[in-house]
Design a protein around this motif. Structure first.
Motif: not given
Length: 113
Positions: A14, A18, A96, A99-100
């Motif tokens: 992950s 990112v 981020a 998204v993570l």
């Protein structure tokens, strides 16, 4: 032990995603990526629950949106502990972290965790 290794692997992948998607994030090497995944996992187990408890009233009043700030803060803290990893701004950190979280959820569902 298997669960810990699986969590570290998911966090590492992950974080790599990112790093690939955001130009404001710099992770210099694979070792830095692994160290960042370890530190992030430790912070998610120790600091994040405490922050969640202490900021519950604010999180409740914002209908849970403040948890995005908490996630960004924990991610920023992890990046500050690891040399060779940097993030440009807090806004990049919060995006981020979103998204993570999505990548972690997808990968955890994929491996059946």
């Amino acid at each position: 032990m298997k669960r810990i290794i699986l969590t570290l692997a998911v966090n590492t992948i992950s974080l790599w995603i990112v790093n690939y998607l955001f130009s404001g994030i710099e992770i210099s090497s694979g070792e830095t990526l692994m160290m960042l995944a370890i530190i992030l996992s430790i912070l998610n187990v120790t600091i994040k629950p405490l922050l969640t408890i202490f900021t519950f009233p604010v999180t409740f009043l914002t209908f849970g949106l403040f948890s995005l700030i908490i996630n960004g803060f924990v991610l920023q803290l992890a990046f500050s502990f690891v040399s060779g990893a940097s993030i440009d701004s807090f806004m990049t950190t919060v995006l981020a972290a979103i998204v993570l979280g999505i990548a972690n959820s997808f990968l955890n569902a994929l491996v059946g965790k």
